[in-house]
Write an enzyme that holds these catalytic residues in place. Sequence first.
Site, mmCIF file in Angstrom:
data_model
loop_
_atom_site.group_PDB
_atom_site.id
_atom_site.type_symbol
_atom_site.label_atom_id
_atom_site.label_comp_id
_atom_site.label_asym_id
_atom_site.label_seq_id
_atom_site.Cartn_x
_atom_site.Cartn_y
_atom_site.Cartn_z
ATOM 1 N N CYS A 1 43.083 39.517 38.188
ATOM 2 C CA CYS A 1 41.761 40.129 38.369
ATOM 3 C C CYS A 1 41.844 41.559 38.883
ATOM 4 O O CYS A 1 40.965 42.018 39.590
ATOM 5 C CB CYS A 1 40.891 39.324 39.337
ATOM 6 S SG CYS A 1 39.784 38.204 38.495
ATOM 7 N N ASN A 2 42.923 42.234 38.562
ATOM 8 C CA ASN A 2 43.053 43.620 38.981
ATOM 9 C C ASN A 2 43.653 44.412 37.831
ATOM 10 O O ASN A 2 44.815 44.807 37.855
ATOM 11 C CB ASN A 2 43.921 43.712 40.244
ATOM 12 C CG ASN A 2 43.811 45.079 40.894
ATOM 13 O OD1 ASN A 2 43.927 46.107 40.227
ATOM 14 N ND2 ASN A 2 43.576 45.095 42.188
#
Length: 836
Positions: free
Chosen positions: A399-400
């Site tokens: 999620c980055n």
Amino acid sequence: MAAPTAVSRPIGYSYGYSDDVDKIREQEYPHLDKTTYADHAGTTPYAKSTIEDFSKDMMSGLFGNPHSMSLSSQLSTTRTDDIRLRVLRFFNADPDEFDLVFVANATAAIKLVADSLRDADHRGFWYGYHIDAHTSLIGVRELAELNHQCFMGDADVDKWIPEIASNPTKAPRLFAFPGQSNLNGRRLPLRWCKEIRAASNGGNVFTLLDAASMVSTSPLDIGAVAPDFTALSFYKIFGFPDLGALIVKKSVSHLFDRRRYFGGGTVEMVLAHGSQWHAKKESSLHARLEDGTLPFHSIIALDAAINTHERLFGSMANISSHTAFLAKQLYDRLSTLKHWNKTKVCEIYHVNSVYGDEKSQGPILAFNLRNSQGEWVPKSEVEKLATVQNIQMRTGTVCNPGGAACSLGWTSAEMRHAYSNGVRCGDAHDVMGGRPTGVCRVSFGAMTNMRDINSIVDFVEEFYVENAPPIVALTPPMEEGDVFDRHWYIESLSVFPIKSCGAFKIPEGKRWEVKKEGLAWDREWCLIHQGTGAALSQKKYPRMALIRPSIDLDRGVLRLTCGESTDQMSLEISLGWEETSLISTSLCQNSGRKKATMVCGDQISLHAYASPVVSAFFSDFLGVPCTLARFPSQSATRFSRPPRLSGAWKSKFRKLLMPGSFPPDLPPPVVEQTRQQGKPLTLSNEMPILVVSRSSVNRLNETIKANSKQGSGAGRAVAADVFRGNIVVAERLTRIGDAEQPYAEDHWSGLRIGPDELRIDVLEGCQRCQMVCIDQFTGLRRSEPFSTLAKTRNIDGKIQFGRYAALSPAEVDRLEFEPLDCRTVMVGDVVTPSFM
Ligand SMILES: *Cc1c(COP(=O)(O)O)cnc(C)c1O
């Protein structure tokens, strides 16, 4: 001067805690026993006391829906007010200056800010975000009508701040950044909030601090940092409750004035008809923003969570120094690991930060591993093996996306290209063009101890550090003369009538038909989840191994038994088609391993058993709502209806999960027509028969025994059944002194079986996953044989054991002319391999 006292703990380790962290673990975190939990950046676990105290709290009073006058309602309201204040104080946010809005999670907090800014000015707003942002922050840009900008690093932000004053805008501007990267734990400069406020000179540039990752292991002094908006999730700090907060500086509350939506609880009066009029609550910002009923039970749970947390750990500062110490330990130890040829094992991704320095670095490590040849170890292989070793970590881009792309050196053009080649978040495309597509991430929390760090280092050392040059050939190539001395034969034959359930061993003396799609009745059925329509697998539901089928051709039934002898249950199902009804689902294949041969959304049809007796039999035993489904038939036998689908479909369905749902009222699928008109689908990855060698299983067991730590119990031999082969072949040693030839199958290209010399082509090796660790007799998981396979059978980064095989095309052609029963195999049949 105080007398020196004996220092029993390293500096920082358990510092300021109520007790040694190992004691705290024992008493408060029994659920972390026997596992190495290293995904605190996902969520940290809750303490036992939190749950017990919350439960006492719940039983000691009656809590009504807030917003009304009853006593129970008042109780909820006062508790909520008190806790709101308590949380503000936890972050040193003066309640005169800051307000706290309870929301579902950090993402909801971010979205509330974005929605409000969109409505705040008719021109929209401008949005800037840091490259290290979490996906949830990046999404805000879709609402920013006045443009957006991604700042590629800290220097970009520092360069921009002085320019703010020189180009003022009427519409609002929002700058967002994470307090700590959730990818690699780097802590970003919090000074930006004040610097931006100063540079904007009372103007309309606002800061949104995403504190979700940071606050789990670090104090946050909101009074000192002074962000306009702060988003966070409580479960990342306390493990419980699942709740988030938006902390807003009251001086910017006018930005919420034009928020269009209103919900119950946020208004003084609403006219439902006549003119479109409502009056918003004036009392406080949170009263205007908390739409609907608050999650008041969860809010009350915060009290117990904060109490326990303070009692155990003292302060966030203590947690920060404890976890910084541990992360530095791991960093130092991993970064010095070397292979035999002095090449580095572990590439740890971080820049501009120093492990051990709490200002610049939190307790998260993002890394990839290399072998001694410098090749990347696929991250999903690391994760599989970690799972078997009971280490819980996360892999991927976590999620980055910005941080991951920067660490791994991917440009956006390359990523778009990868996307169009089928790469998706969370899939198994681990390495592309010689570069990893994601990272392995380990992250720590308040109750992580040195044992956790040790087991991660031990894991990398045991499985990934090569102390000697790799052995080039796994087995010496066979001498031609050798071949004739060896007598391979079929030791056992198994079919798995229900995919992922137990085996049916074909009785000795019984010839069994081999079809183009594999052994007859092999994977004819599967179990599907009634909600998602996905096929169930033993990997998730190990008890499936205990559902034991047997095929009675004389009576025309499939008999299923499950459970122990005392409370054994059984079910008989006709081999005919009477009991099924047609359902359909859509199949989405982005298979990671092979090039996709089909487009997404193909309709497939399965025949599900409508009988509640059938679904209850499986659902009750497995504890999951599921039912039996049958793959469409394609070859005529006395049990099947005339063929409906091309044979390729069946093979396809067998191997794949079937996401999507099964609305019961869908019309029958149209696949049959469309597919049969066109060319039948041909599948390159048809691998219908699995061949396993007894000699290889024996060798593997010797290795497991030799390598096992004494008394650990891990060294028990595994049964050949864990490999779920259809055909197990063994050697009959004819001369004294003959040795078995383990892994001879690696060199096979084909087999001739039985009196009719049935020809089978040997295809690729079978790539293994942790499913081989499920004991097929007990349904219990252990760490072998996967751990030993990982060390001894890693071929091109894939762990392989056994070979796939298929009826040779020549036999398939013969199908047209000869009677069916010439293509059969039987236990005891002689097997003659041919070699590559
Ligand atoms: C976890 C996390 C989020 C998202 O939190 P949710 O609880 O999933 O909304 C956002 N930003 C960062 C930095 C995080 O670590």
